[in-house]
Scaffold this motif. Structure first.
Motif, PDB file in Angstrom:
ATOM      1  N   LYS A 250       0.814  -1.219   0.000  1.00  0.00           N
ATOM      2  CA  LYS A 250       0.000   0.000   0.000  1.00  0.00           C
ATOM      3  C   LYS A 250       0.847   1.267   0.000  1.00  0.00           C
ATOM      4  CE  LYS A 250      -3.706  -2.271   2.513  1.00  0.00           C
ATOM      5  NZ  LYS A 250      -4.458  -2.348   3.762  1.00  0.00           N
ATOM      6  N   GLU A 251       2.116   1.143   0.381  1.00  0.00           N
ATOM      7  CA  GLU A 251       2.982   2.321   0.471  1.00  0.00           C
ATOM      8  C   GLU A 251       4.359   1.973  -0.071  1.00  0.00           C
ATOM      9  OE1 GLU A 251       4.722   5.370   3.887  1.00  0.00           O
ATOM     10  OE2 GLU A 251       3.223   3.885   4.439  1.00  0.00           O
ATOM     11  N   THR A 252       4.982   2.928  -0.753  1.00  0.00           N
ATOM     12  CA  THR A 252       6.330   2.727  -1.279  1.00  0.00           C
ATOM     13  C   THR A 252       7.196   3.949  -0.980  1.00  0.00           C
ATOM     14  OG1 THR A 252       5.797   3.658  -3.443  1.00  0.00           O
ATOM     15  CG2 THR A 252       5.540   1.266  -3.197  1.00  0.00           C
ATOM     16  N   ILE A 253       8.490   3.721  -1.028  1.00  0.00           N
ATOM     17  CA  ILE A 253       9.469   4.805  -0.981  1.00  0.00           C
ATOM     18  C   ILE A 253      10.378   4.621  -2.191  1.00  0.00           C
ATOM     19  CG2 ILE A 253       9.415   5.060   1.532  1.00  0.00           C
ATOM     20  CD1 ILE A 253      12.145   3.530   1.570  1.00  0.00           C
ATOM     21  N   THR A 254      11.032   5.683  -2.601  1.00  0.00           N
ATOM     22  CA  THR A 254      12.031   5.595  -3.660  1.00  0.00           C
ATOM     23  C   THR A 254      13.375   5.995  -3.072  1.00  0.00           C
ATOM     24  OG1 THR A 254      10.417   6.074  -5.372  1.00  0.00           O
ATOM     25  CG2 THR A 254      12.730   6.425  -5.943  1.00  0.00           C
ATOM     26  N   VAL A 255      14.349   5.103  -3.239  1.00  0.00           N
ATOM     27  CA  VAL A 255      15.702   5.348  -2.754  1.00  0.00           C
ATOM     28  C   VAL A 255      16.568   5.613  -3.985  1.00  0.00           C
ATOM     29  CG1 VAL A 255      17.598   4.469  -1.353  1.00  0.00           C
ATOM     30  CG2 VAL A 255      15.250   3.768  -0.830  1.00  0.00           C
ATOM     31  N   ASN A 256      17.167   6.783  -4.027  1.00  0.00           N
ATOM     32  CA  ASN A 256      17.977   7.208  -5.171  1.00  0.00           C
ATOM     33  C   ASN A 256      19.454   6.941  -4.930  1.00  0.00           C
ATOM     34  OD1 ASN A 256      15.869   8.591  -6.843  1.00  0.00           O
ATOM     35  ND2 ASN A 256      15.630   9.736  -4.934  1.00  0.00           N
ATOM     36  N   LYS A 257      20.241   7.044  -5.981  1.00  0.00           N
ATOM     37  CA  LYS A 257      21.690   6.954  -5.853  1.00  0.00           C
ATOM     38  C   LYS A 257      22.129   7.997  -4.833  1.00  0.00           C
ATOM     39  CE  LYS A 257      25.962   7.118  -8.488  1.00  0.00           C
ATOM     40  NZ  LYS A 257      26.570   7.189  -9.812  1.00  0.00           N
ATOM     41  N   GLY A 258      23.012   7.610  -3.902  1.00  0.00           N
ATOM     42  CA  GLY A 258      23.473   8.523  -2.858  1.00  0.00           C
ATOM     43  C   GLY A 258      22.590   8.523  -1.628  1.00  0.00           C
ATOM     44  N   GLU A 259      21.570   7.671  -1.609  1.00  0.00           N
ATOM     45  CA  GLU A 259      20.673   7.566  -0.453  1.00  0.00           C
ATOM     46  C   GLU A 259      20.709   6.131   0.086  1.00  0.00           C
ATOM     47  OE1 GLU A 259      17.255  10.836  -1.573  1.00  0.00           O
ATOM     48  OE2 GLU A 259      16.889   8.745  -2.113  1.00  0.00           O
ATOM     49  N   PHE A 260      20.157   5.953   1.268  1.00  0.00           N
ATOM     50  CA  PHE A 260      20.049   4.634   1.871  1.00  0.00           C
ATOM     51  C   PHE A 260      18.693   4.511   2.553  1.00  0.00           C
ATOM     52  CE2 PHE A 260      21.696   7.370   5.190  1.00  0.00           C
ATOM     53  CZ  PHE A 260      20.965   7.005   6.311  1.00  0.00           C
ATOM     54  N   ALA A 261      18.297   3.278   2.802  1.00  0.00           N
ATOM     55  CA  ALA A 261      17.106   3.003   3.602  1.00  0.00           C
ATOM     56  C   ALA A 261      17.498   1.976   4.647  1.00  0.00           C
ATOM     57  CB  ALA A 261      15.973   2.473   2.738  1.00  0.00           C
ATOM     58  N   ILE A 262      17.053   2.200   5.883  1.00  0.00           N
ATOM     59  CA  ILE A 262      17.288   1.259   6.980  1.00  0.00           C
ATOM     60  C   ILE A 262      15.956   0.593   7.304  1.00  0.00           C
ATOM     61  CG2 ILE A 262      18.015   0.942   9.368  1.00  0.00           C
ATOM     62  CD1 ILE A 262      19.639   3.519   9.133  1.00  0.00           C
ATOM     63  N   PHE A 263      15.975  -0.724   7.359  1.00  0.00           N
ATOM     64  CA  PHE A 263      14.787  -1.492   7.724  1.00  0.00           C
ATOM     65  C   PHE A 263      15.082  -2.285   8.991  1.00  0.00           C
ATOM     66  CE2 PHE A 263      14.630  -0.906   3.128  1.00  0.00           C
ATOM     67  CZ  PHE A 263      13.416  -0.249   3.019  1.00  0.00           C
ATOM     68  N   PHE A 264      14.340  -1.986  10.040  1.00  0.00           N
ATOM     69  CA  PHE A 264      14.450  -2.673  11.319  1.00  0.00           C
ATOM     70  C   PHE A 264      13.525  -3.893  11.294  1.00  0.00           C
ATOM     71  CE2 PHE A 264      15.672   1.710  12.009  1.00  0.00           C
ATOM     72  CZ  PHE A 264      16.812   1.586  12.805  1.00  0.00           C
ATOM     73  N   PRO A 265      13.611  -4.793  12.278  1.00  0.00           N
ATOM     74  CA  PRO A 265      12.753  -5.983  12.261  1.00  0.00           C
ATOM     75  C   PRO A 265      11.247  -5.697  12.160  1.00  0.00           C
ATOM     76  CG  PRO A 265      14.547  -6.345  13.762  1.00  0.00           C
ATOM     77  CD  PRO A 265      14.631  -4.890  13.323  1.00  0.00           C
TER      78      PRO A 265
END
Length: 158
Positions: free
Chosen positions: A111-126
């Protein structure tokens, strides 16, 4: 879940004992020169996987979650769309948790998305389910750092 630019990574050092080490290494890497494979930083506690991932359409993606590791995901070149959800809101697990591979999949709709671009990061916890590699080229390069939820002096939780 956290999404930010790599140059702001130091803002998150306080969240986990090993974040500083990982972010210092990530900021020093030449992503274009990295070869695919597994890079051990601290045994099973902290490691990096460099991979060429297969892109997929949103309707082909499944949410996944981990109990033992925190993921830090970084696309090398193309933007990557990632489906996101809080695990507590998901009702349709696709089988049991696989402790050996530290993964569970879900059949709940994204239902929801994010876009991670070059030079960015995403952290996913448990608690953060995620469905990576959406709307990416057929093959795209990315890095996933895996950090044990339990710091080095403790045995990782299975």
């Amino acid at each position: 879940m956290i999404k930010d630019k790599i140059e702001n990574a130091h803002e998150y050092d306080h969240l986990h004992k090993n974040f500083r080490m990982v972010f210092e290494i990530l900021q020093s890497l030449n992503f274009d020169a990295l070869e695919e494979g597994h890079i051990e930083l601290d045994g099973d506690y902290v490691y990096i996987n460099v991979d060429t991932a297969k892109g997929r359409k949103a309707n082909e993606a499944r949410l996944e979650a981990h109990k033992r590791y925190i993921d830090i995901q970084i696309p090398f070149d193309e933007p990557e769309t990632i489906g996101v959800a809080n695990v507590a809101t998901l009702a349709k697990p696709d089988g049991e948790f696989d402790a050996e591979h530290d993964i569970i999949f879900y059949n709940d709709p994204i239902k929801e998305t994010i876009t991670v671009n070059k030079g960015e990061f995403a952290i996913f916890f448990p608690e953060d389910a995620h469905a990576p590699n959406i709307n990416c080229p057929e093959r795209h390069r990315k890095l996933v750092a895996k950090i044990s939820v339990k710091p080095n002096e403790e045995k990782p939780v299975l």
